[in-house]
Design an enzyme around this catalytic site. Structure first.
Site, PDB file in Angstrom:
ATOM      1  N   GLU B 173       0.809  -1.216   0.000  1.00 25.61           N
ATOM      2  CA  GLU B 173       0.000   0.000   0.000  1.00 25.61           C
ATOM      3  C   GLU B 173       0.849   1.275   0.000  1.00 25.61           C
ATOM      4  OE1 GLU B 173      -3.130  -0.292   2.895  1.00 25.61           O
ATOM      5  OE2 GLU B 173      -3.830  -2.201   2.076  1.00 25.61           O
ATOM      6  N   HIS B 412     -18.659  -9.030   5.123  1.00 25.55           N
ATOM      7  CA  HIS B 412     -17.323  -8.544   5.424  1.00 25.55           C
ATOM      8  C   HIS B 412     -16.719  -9.395   6.522  1.00 25.55           C
ATOM      9  CE1 HIS B 412     -14.384  -5.362   7.023  1.00 25.55           C
ATOM     10  NE2 HIS B 412     -13.918  -5.819   5.889  1.00 25.55           N
ATOM     11  N   HIS B 482      -8.862  -8.221   0.795  1.00 28.76           N
ATOM     12  CA  HIS B 482      -8.115  -6.994   1.077  1.00 28.76           C
ATOM     13  C   HIS B 482      -6.883  -7.308   1.926  1.00 28.76           C
ATOM     14  CE1 HIS B 482     -10.749  -3.521  -0.258  1.00 28.76           C
ATOM     15  NE2 HIS B 482     -11.213  -4.610  -0.839  1.00 28.76           N
ATOM     16  N   GLU B 483      -5.825  -6.594   1.644  1.00 25.63           N
ATOM     17  CA  GLU B 483      -4.506  -6.811   2.253  1.00 25.63           C
ATOM     18  C   GLU B 483      -3.971  -8.228   2.054  1.00 25.63           C
ATOM     19  OE1 GLU B 483      -7.089  -5.842   4.543  1.00 25.63           O
ATOM     20  OE2 GLU B 483      -6.828  -3.712   4.161  1.00 25.63           O
ATOM     21  N   GLU B 501      -7.466  -6.281  -3.010  1.00 24.39           N
ATOM     22  CA  GLU B 501      -6.936  -4.936  -2.809  1.00 24.39           C
ATOM     23  C   GLU B 501      -5.452  -5.032  -3.125  1.00 24.39           C
ATOM     24  OE1 GLU B 501      -7.517  -1.455   0.456  1.00 24.39           O
ATOM     25  OE2 GLU B 501      -6.669  -3.342   1.180  1.00 24.39           O
ATOM     26  N   GLU B 507      -8.969   4.631  -0.656  1.00 25.81           N
ATOM     27  CA  GLU B 507      -9.195   4.853   0.765  1.00 25.81           C
ATOM     28  C   GLU B 507      -8.133   5.726   1.418  1.00 25.81           C
ATOM     29  OE1 GLU B 507      -9.206   0.906   2.383  1.00 25.81           O
ATOM     30  OE2 GLU B 507      -7.032   0.775   2.435  1.00 25.81           O
TER      31      GLU B 507
END
Lengths: 711, 711
Positions: B173, B412, B482-483, B501, B507
C-alpha cells in the site's frame, strides 16, 4: 461436581498501611507458612516454610515485558485480603470420589509507582503446599502486553537430590536423571536421546516440571504449575551454584513468551511439600487449583480400558502405512499395498473379538487413515485426512461389527505436529466420529510444530490443546492427547480430557533402548503430578518381540500388572497382542478385573526412584486393588490391610513375581495365589529386581470356602 | 472455458548432445527470443531479447537450499524439448471475451552431476514476453527440501526508469516512486509511510513486483510472476551498480523461504516486453500462464457493482465499532453503544434503497459483527466472530429486506491478520452466508499475521489465501480479498476470486495523506498486471469530507468516473455516500451505466506515470465505455473511434472536466455533453490537471434525433 460443603469466605484486611515501609504479609495452614514482602526497590518476594524449615527462601517474582518497564519492581502494596476456604467436591472420575479443597488465601494488591500499573498476587496455602498466581486486573494503563520473561524464582534451601528431565520445548519423553541440583546438566542427556523425534533444549541447565526434589533432611518438594491456560509452559532454569530455580517460559516463533490481554490470571505456580513421600503422591493441590468442569452434562464421559492395533506396529510386526511409499502408485494412481498394514478389517476384528470376550470396552486402531506413508520429519503441513480410511479398513463394517460386540473403536488422529491442519479438520473429523460411533480420540503431535517456529509447549500450542479439548467436548468426544504439553490438572475443567502421554511411556521399550527399572517409581512423583498418563502398561511378552538384540521391557510381568494401580489413568491400555495375553490368561485376569475409576486411594509406601505401593478401592464396589513396584533392586515389604472394612472377610488374589523372577534374566516368571484376608492382615510382599506385585481383594463369597487364610 | 482452437504440440529434440560442451538452447516467437545455456560451472543462465535488443542479459537461475548443496550449478543438460501452443479460451469474466494463448515452449532437463538430482526449467515465449518456471520432477534423490534462496536474476540492459514500491513483506500500500534503477532506495519511503499499519522491508534495495520499467530506447518491460501457488511471493533485490534484479522470496517465521515437496512446479517468473506501452496493459501473458478454472459450474459467479457502508467510516463520520471500548460494559455485561455505529439496520436500509433505486446489485456492510472495539495492533488471535452481529444490526431483517429489493448484502470478514482464527471459522462463516443469502465476501488482513512471525506474502499465507478462495468456491461464495498478496493471475483458476486490494486504493484519500494525481496512471502498469483491484473509485465529494485540513481526493470528479474503465475490476464500488451521489445524479448516470464485464478492450494510449485512455465494450452489448486519465498535468488528446461498428450511429455521452476544473482548486467541476459519433469520429479530449474523462457510447435510437454530430 456437587459441592458437599462450602465454607466461609472471610475477607479481612491484614495489612496495616501505617505500620512500616515493607511489611511482611503472612498466611499459613498447618505446617505450611507463606510470607510475602517487597524489598527496598519495591520488588515482590515470597518465601515458603514447612514446620518452620525453609522450603523456598525469599525469592523474586514478577515479569519483564517486551516493551517498556517490567512488572518486577517499584511496587507498593495498596491492600491485601485473606480468606479461608474449605469445600469438598466430587470429580467426574479419579483416584478418590471426594476431594477436599482446603486453603487459606492471601491476595496482595500491588501498584507500580509512577506508572500506576496494577498487579495482584494470589497465594493459596494448603496443608501440603502453596500455589500462587499473578493477576492483571482490568485497568487503563495495562491492557495488551507481551511477557518477555517471568522472573518467578524458587530459591531452594539446599543442594537437593533431584529427579529431572531436560527443559525441552518440544518433548517430555526423556528418562529421568537423579542428581543434586548442583549437578544438573541436560546437554549429555539431550544429545544421547536420539530416539526422541524433536528435541529443543537451548538452556542446558533447564529442567522440566513437575520437578521432584528431596532435601538432606528428608523433605519432599515438588514444583509444578496448575491450570495452564493461555500461557506457555513453565520450565525451570537451575542456578547450580545457589540452588535457585527460575521460571523459563517456552517462547513462541519470534521469541516472545506470552501475549497477555488484561484482565488475566496466570497459571498457578505450585509447591507441594511434605516430610512423607506418600503425601506427594496423594496431594490434590493441583486439581484443587483448577477450575470446576466446564462441561455440564458429563454423563457420556466413561473411563475405560482398551486394547489396540498398536504394539504390533511399535515392535515392527506390522505398519501404520498401507504402502511403503507415497510415491509408489499403480497404473490407476492408487497406493500399492505393502501387505503388512495392521489396521485392516480382519485384523481389527480380531482385536474387537478379544476385547468383547474379555470385557474390555475399547479398541484403539492406529494407521487406519491415509497419510502414513510419509507422515513426519518433513515439516509438511497437510499430511493426514481424518475422514479417509485406507482401502483395507472398512469403517462402516467395523463400526457395525464393534457395536454388535458392545465395543467402541477408539479414533486416532495423529497430526504429525501440524496443528494448523488439524484445526482445519477437527469439526469434520469429530462429525465423522459421531457418525461412526467413535466416543473417544487419541491425538498425536509427533514432529516439529506447524505453525512453524512454535513449540509443543508454547502459548499457541497450549491454546491449541485446550481448544481441541473444548471442541471434543462439544461433540461428546473423550480425549487422549499424545505428545502434548504435560498436564497441569486441567482434567478437572475438561473431564473429557481423560489422559495425555507427555512423558516417556512403555512404547520406548518397543522402538528404542527403553525405560529403566526405576522409571515407574519416579513417574508418579513427576509426570503424573499433573494428571493421568496413557502409559500403555500390560506387556506380557517381555522379551523376544523385537528383532533388535537386547531389546526388552525392563520390568517383570508382575510389575506390568502392578502398573495398572500404581500409574493412575482413567484410560488404561492392555497394550500387548491378544496372542500374548492368550498365553497367560491367568495373569490377564488381573487386567480384566482392575478398575480405572476409584472411590479411594491409599499410598501405602513410596520413595521416588525406589518403590511405590498403592491401594485403590474400585468405584461403587467393595473391591480393592494393590500395586507394588520396585526399581532395579529386589524388595521385601509388609503392608497392613487396615483400610479394609473391619469384620469383612476378603479374598486376595496375589499376582507376584516368582521366586526366581528378575526383570533381566527371568521376567515372565510369576505366581498367582489366593488367600483370605481382613483388615488385620499384614501382607508380606516380595518383589524381584525390577519386579512388582498386583493384588485384587474382593469380599469372600460362598464359593471361596476352600481358600486359606493368609498368615 | 471452452477451447476454441487447439493446435499442435510438436515435441522435438533441439539439443544435439554431440555438438559442444555448453550449447545455447533458443526459442522465439515474433520479436521475442529466449536463450538458455549452462556456464562453465554448470550453472543455468538465460537471456531475453526483443527485436534483437537485450532485455534480460545472461542471468543466473536456480536455488540454494537450507541443507546441503544448492540447485544452482554442476548441472548437465540431459535433454530438451520444444513445442508450440496456440489456443483461444474464454474467461468466466474479464476485459475481453476471448483470450489467445500462443507461445513456443522450451523445456530444459537438467541433472546435477554427482547427486543426480533433476530439475527442469520450462520457458514459454510469447509475442509479448517470456514466462519460465522451475520443475522438480518426482525422483529418488530430491523429495522434501527447503529453499533458502531463489537465485533467479534479471540482469537489465540499462539503468531503466522504474516505477516501484518497496519490497515489503506485509504491504503493497505504498505510493509509487519513479526513479532510475540506480536510485532505488526504499528506506525513506518506508520510514515516511506511517499510515500503513504493518511495514516490514528489511532490504532497503528491494522492490515489489509487478515492477514496471522503461528503457532509454523506449522499451517497456514488466517483471512479475504468475500462478503463485504454494510458494512465497517473489520480490526483487536491486543491485544499483549493475542494474541487476535478484529474486527475494518472502521468508517464513524461522527464516526459511519455501518448503517444497517434489514433484513440484514453482510459479512462473514473467517478463512482459514491448516497444508500446499499451501492449503492457493489454498483455494476457500472466493469465495464460495460470491454470484453467478449478470451478466447474461457474454460473453463480457474477461481476457486479456495489455501494457500501464504508466511506463514512473511512472518513470518520461513523464507526465500525459499536462501542468505544471493549471494556466499557453496562451492568449486564453488554457493550455500551457509542451512538455512531454505521452498520445499523436503518442506515443499511438506506444504502439498500439507494442501490435498488439505481440498479446497483451489491451493498457492502462493514462493522456489522462483534470485535471492532479492539481489532488490530495487539497481535491478538481471536478478535472477531463472523457469525455474531452487533445488537443494532438485524441480519434476518436486512437479508429479507435486501431480497425484496433485489439487492445482495456483501459479507465482510476482517481477520485483523489472524489467519489461524479465520481458518477455524471459515466453514461456520460461509454456512452463515449461505443461510442469509450473502453471495460474496470481502476479507481483510489488517495487522501483523498470526501465525506469529509469518508475513502477508510468505508461503504459509499464500496457501491461506488460496485455501480461502477454494473454500469460498465450495460454498458458492465470491471473494474480494483486502490486504492479501498481490495477484498473479489466479483469478483464471479461481474465477470466484473476483478482486483483491493488495495495493494503495482510494481509501488513502480518506484516512491518510492520500494518493497523488499520477497514481492511477501507474497502477495499471504495476498492481493491475496481476489482476483486478477493488480500488473503490467514485468519490464525488472530492473535498470537505474530512475534518483534517487539506485532506481531499487527488483527482477531479470526472477522473473518478474514468477510473471505472481504466482500472479493470469485475467488482467496482461506488464508494461515496448516497447523499453525495444524490447531489450529482447526472454524473452518477455513468456509474449506473458502466459495465464490469467486457467483450473487448482497447488501450488507446498510455504512458506510465502520465496518462492512460482505455475503451471497453460491455459484455453482450454494442455499448462502449471510454476512460481517460492524466497525471498532475492537463492533457489534450485525440482518439479515433475506429473500433466502433462501421456504419452504425452511436450516441456518445461525454463526462468531462469543466474548462476550469483542476484536481486541487476546482475538482468537482464537470460538464456532460452528448453527440452522435461513428467509427470515423475523432474525439478531442481535454483533461484538467489531475483530471479525466468518461464516455459512454451506445447505438443511437429514435429518441436521439436532436443530438448533434460530433465534430
Amino acid at each position: 461436581m456437587k459441592l458437599i460443603c462450602t465454607l466461609l469466605l472471610s475477607l479481612t484486611l491484614v495489612y496495616n498501611v501505617q505500620s512500616q515501609d515493607n511489611p511482611s504479609l503472612k498466611t499459613k495452614l498447618e505446617k505450611v507458612r507463606l510470607e510475602f514482602t517487597l524489598n527496598a526497590e519495591g520488588a515482590p518476594y515470597y518465601a515458603v516454610y514447612y514446620a518452620d524449615k525453609d522450603i523456598i527462601k525469599p525469592s523474586a517474582m514478577g515479569f519483564t515485558l517486551a516493551e517498556g518497564a517490567g512488572l518486577d519492581k517499584n511496587f507498593e502494596i495498596t491492600g491485601s485480603e485473606t480468606s479461608s476456604f474449605d469445600e469438598t467436591w466430587k470429580p467426574v472420575w479419579g483416584e478418590v470420589s471426594n476431594i477436599r479443597d482446603h486453603y487459606n488465601q492471601l491476595t496482595v494488591h500491588l501498584k507500580q509507582k509512577g506508572s500506576n500499573r496494577l498487579m495482584n498476587i494470589i497465594f493459596r496455602v494448603f496443608a501440603d503446599g502453596v500455589g500462587f498466581r499473578y493477576e492483571f486486573p482490568r485497568q487503563p494503563g495495562l491492557k495488551y502486553f507481551i511477557i518477555s520473561n517471568e522472573l518467578t524464582t524458587f530459591n531452594m534451601a539446599g543442594d537437593h537430590k533431584t529427579f529431572w528431565i531436560p527443559g525441552d520445548y518440544d518433548s517430555n519423553e526423556y528418562l529421568y536423571t537423579t542428581s543434586k541440583l548442583s549437578q544438573v546438566d541436560n546437554k549429555p542427556v539431550v544429545d544421547a536421546a536420539t530416539s526422541i523425534a524433536v528435541r529443543v533444549a537451548p538452556d542446558r541447565y533447564a529442567v522440566q516440571t513437575p520437578l521432584m526434589m528431596k532435601s538432606a533432611d528428608d523433605l519432599y518438594i515438588n514444583i509444578h504449575e496448575a491450570a495452564l491456560i493461555d500461557f506457555p509452559a513453565m520450565q525451570l532454569h537451575v542456578d547450580r551454584s545457589n540452588y535457585s530455580l527460575t521460571a523459563n517460559l517456552v517462547p513462541d516463533a519470534v521469541g516472545n513468551k506470552a501475549y497477555v490481554h488484561a484482565p488475566f490470571k496466570t497459571p498457578w505456580r505450585t509447591i507441594i511439600v511434605s516430610d512423607k513421600a506418600v503425601d506427594i503422591l496423594s496431594s490434590k493441590l493441583i486439581l484443587n487449583l483448577n477450575e470446576p468442569s466446564k462441561i455440564k452434562d458429563t454423563s457420556w464421559i466413561r473411563p475405560m480400558k482398551f486394547v489396540g492395533v498398536w504394539w504390533e506396529m511399535q515392535t515392527g510386526k506390522g505398519t501404520w502405512n498401507y504402502a511403503n511409499d507415497a510415491d509408489t502408485l499403480d497404473a490407476n494412481g492408487r497406493l500399492i499395498p505393502n501387505g503388512r498394514h495392521s489396521a485392516n478389517t480382519d485384523n481389527v476384528k480380531k482385536y474387537i473379538d478379544f476385547a468383547a470376550a474379555n470385557g474390555i470396552p475399547g479398541v484403539l486402531v492406529e494407521g487406519w487413515n491415509t497419510g502414513w506413508e510419509d507422515w513426519f520429519g518433513n515439516w509438511k503441513e497437510h499430511v493426514f485426512s481424518f475422514v479417509t480410511p485406507y482401502p483395507d479398513f472398512d469403517v462402516s463394517e467395523l463400526s457395525r461389527y464393534a457395536a454388535t460386540k458392545g465395543v467402541h473403536i477408539i479414533m486416532h488422529n495423529e497430526t504429525s505436529g501440524s496443528a494448523t491442519d488439524y484445526e482445519r479438520q477437527t469439526d469434520t473429523a469429530y462429525r465423522f466420529m459421531n457418525k461412526f460411533g467413535y466416543t473417544s480420540v487419541k491425538t498425536g503431535y509427533v514432529g516439529k510444530i506447524i505453525p512453524r517456529g512454535e513449540h509443543h509447549d508454547g502459548q499457541w500450542m497450549i491454546n491449541h490443546y485446550n481448544r481441541v479439548a473444548q471442541k471434543a467436548a462439544d461433540y461428546h468426544v473423550m480425549l487422549d492427547a499424545h505428545e502434548p504439553v504435560r498436564p497441569t490438572g486441567l482434567q478437572r475443567t475438561y473431564p473429557n480430557w481423560l489422559a495425555s502421554e507427555a512423558g516417556r511411556g512403555n512404547e520406548y521399550n518397543a522402538f528404542a533402548e527403553g525405560n529403566i527399572p526405576e522409571h515407574e517409581t519416579i513417574m508418579p512423583f513427576t509426570r503424573f503430578i499433573g494428571g493421568p498418563m496413557d502409559y500403555t502398561p500390560g506387556i506380557f511378552k517381555i522379551k523376544g518381540y523385537s528383532d533388535v538384540p537386547g531389546r526388552q521391557v525392563h520390568t517383570t510381568l508382575a510389575k506390568q500388572l502392578a502398573l495398572y494401580v500404581v500409574l493412575y489413568s482413567p484410560l488404561q491400555m492392555a497394550a500387548d497382542l491378544p496372542e500374548n495375553y492368550a498365553a497367560h490368561m491367568d495373569a490377564f485376569q488381573f487386567i480384566k478385573d482392575v478398575a480405572v475409576d476409584w472411590d479411594d486411594t491409599k499410598i501405602l509406601e513410596a520413595e521416588p526412584g525406589d518403590y511405590i505401593t498403592t491401594a485403590r478401592k474400585a468405584k461403587g464396589t467393595p473391591d480393592w486393588y494393590i500395586g507394588a513396584v520396585t526399581d532395579e533392586n529386589s524388595r521385601s515389604s509388609t503392608i497392613l490391610l487396615d483400610f479394609l472394612d473391619k469384620g469383612t472377610k476378603y479374598v486376595a488374589t496375589i499376582y507376584a513375581d516368582a521366586g526366581n523372577a528378575d526383570w533381566k534374566e527371568n521376567p515372565e516368571a510369576y505366581q498367582i495365589s489366593k488367600y483370605l484376608v481382613d483388615a488385620d492382615t499384614r501382607l508380606n510382599l516380595k518383589l524381584a529386581k525390577g519386579g512388582g506385585a498386583a493384588i485384587s481383594i474382593k469380599p469372600a463369597t460362598s464359593g471361596d470356602k476352600g481358600i486359606k487364610k493368609y498368615r
